[in-house]
Enzyme design. Structure first.
Site, PDB file in Angstrom:
ATOM      1  N   ASP A  47       0.828  -1.209   0.000  1.00 36.33           N
ATOM      2  CA  ASP A  47       0.000   0.000   0.000  1.00 36.33           C
ATOM      3  C   ASP A  47       0.862   1.258   0.000  1.00 36.33           C
ATOM      4  O   ASP A  47       1.444   1.624   1.018  1.00 36.33           O
ATOM      5  CB  ASP A  47      -0.916  -0.013   1.217  1.00 36.33           C
ATOM      6  CG  ASP A  47      -1.962   1.088   1.172  1.00 36.33           C
ATOM      7  OD1 ASP A  47      -1.954   1.898   0.231  1.00 36.33           O
ATOM      8  OD2 ASP A  47      -2.796   1.121   2.090  1.00 36.33           O
ATOM      9  N   GLU A  49      -0.526   4.159  -0.986  1.00 36.67           N
ATOM     10  CA  GLU A  49      -1.441   5.288  -0.745  1.00 36.67           C
ATOM     11  C   GLU A  49      -1.473   5.653   0.739  1.00 36.67           C
ATOM     12  O   GLU A  49      -1.442   6.826   1.096  1.00 36.67           O
ATOM     13  CB  GLU A  49      -2.859   4.962  -1.219  1.00 36.67           C
ATOM     14  CG  GLU A  49      -3.803   6.138  -1.021  1.00 36.67           C
ATOM     15  CD  GLU A  49      -5.229   5.840  -1.458  1.00 36.67           C
ATOM     16  OE1 GLU A  49      -5.970   6.811  -1.670  1.00 36.67           O
ATOM     17  OE2 GLU A  49      -5.613   4.669  -1.569  1.00 36.67           O
ATOM     18  N   HIS A  50      -1.535   4.678   1.600  1.00 33.99           N
ATOM     19  CA  HIS A  50      -1.672   4.939   3.034  1.00 33.99           C
ATOM     20  C   HIS A  50      -0.439   4.563   3.840  1.00 33.99           C
ATOM     21  O   HIS A  50      -0.454   4.657   5.060  1.00 33.99           O
ATOM     22  CB  HIS A  50      -2.896   4.203   3.583  1.00 33.99           C
ATOM     23  CG  HIS A  50      -4.161   4.624   2.931  1.00 33.99           C
ATOM     24  ND1 HIS A  50      -4.716   5.873   3.105  1.00 33.99           N
ATOM     25  CD2 HIS A  50      -4.973   3.978   2.056  1.00 33.99           C
ATOM     26  CE1 HIS A  50      -5.816   5.969   2.397  1.00 33.99           C
ATOM     27  NE2 HIS A  50      -5.995   4.843   1.740  1.00 33.99           N
ATOM     28  N   GLY A  51       0.616   4.126   3.174  1.00 36.03           N
ATOM     29  CA  GLY A  51       1.843   3.759   3.858  1.00 36.03           C
ATOM     30  C   GLY A  51       2.981   4.686   3.479  1.00 36.03           C
ATOM     31  O   GLY A  51       2.799   5.663   2.764  1.00 36.03           O
TER      32      GLY A  51
END
Length: 122
Positions: A47, A49-51
């Protein structure tokens, strides 16, 4: 000789079987993949996008995942086919694009990530 990449998750789904996987957001080492392989996972979701994982780490984990028979899937941080193409060039066997809201957007993205005759990528 062409290299054939095996996508264990896709094989499981095509055989109408459950494909198991795990999401990674903060992983930094390829050793994580060995643990996932030992657990029998078919896919690993990286991920972006959120990491906080950089593309270099994604490339290393994706390469190791492929060698272990696990399909690396990458969610890119923004809806940009250039980023998605870079993820695929660096080992992703699938890409998840955030904020795709229409079928037309999905068709455009799919075409842009496939080579001709199935797409428009150069």
């Amino acid at each position: 000789m062409a290299t054939v990449l095996r996508n264990s998750a896709l094989e499981q789904m095509r055989a109408n079987r459950l494909a198991l996987g795990v999401l990674l957001r903060q992983a930094r080492t390829v050793e994580t993949v060995g643990a996932m392989a030992a657990c029998g996972f078919d896919w690993i979701f990286l991920d972006l996008e959120h990491g906080t994982m950089p593309l270099d780490t994604v490339a290393q984990i994706a390469y190791t995942a492929q060698k272990c028979g696990i399909a690396p899937i990458v969610r890119v941080p923004i809806m940009d086919v250039r980023l998605a193409a870079r993820a695929m060039d660096n080992g992703a066997l699938g890409v998840i694009m955030p904020r795709v809201e229409t079928a037309a957007q999905a068709r455009h993205i799919a075409a842009a990530l496939r080579y001709p005759r199935r797409g428009t990528a150069a």
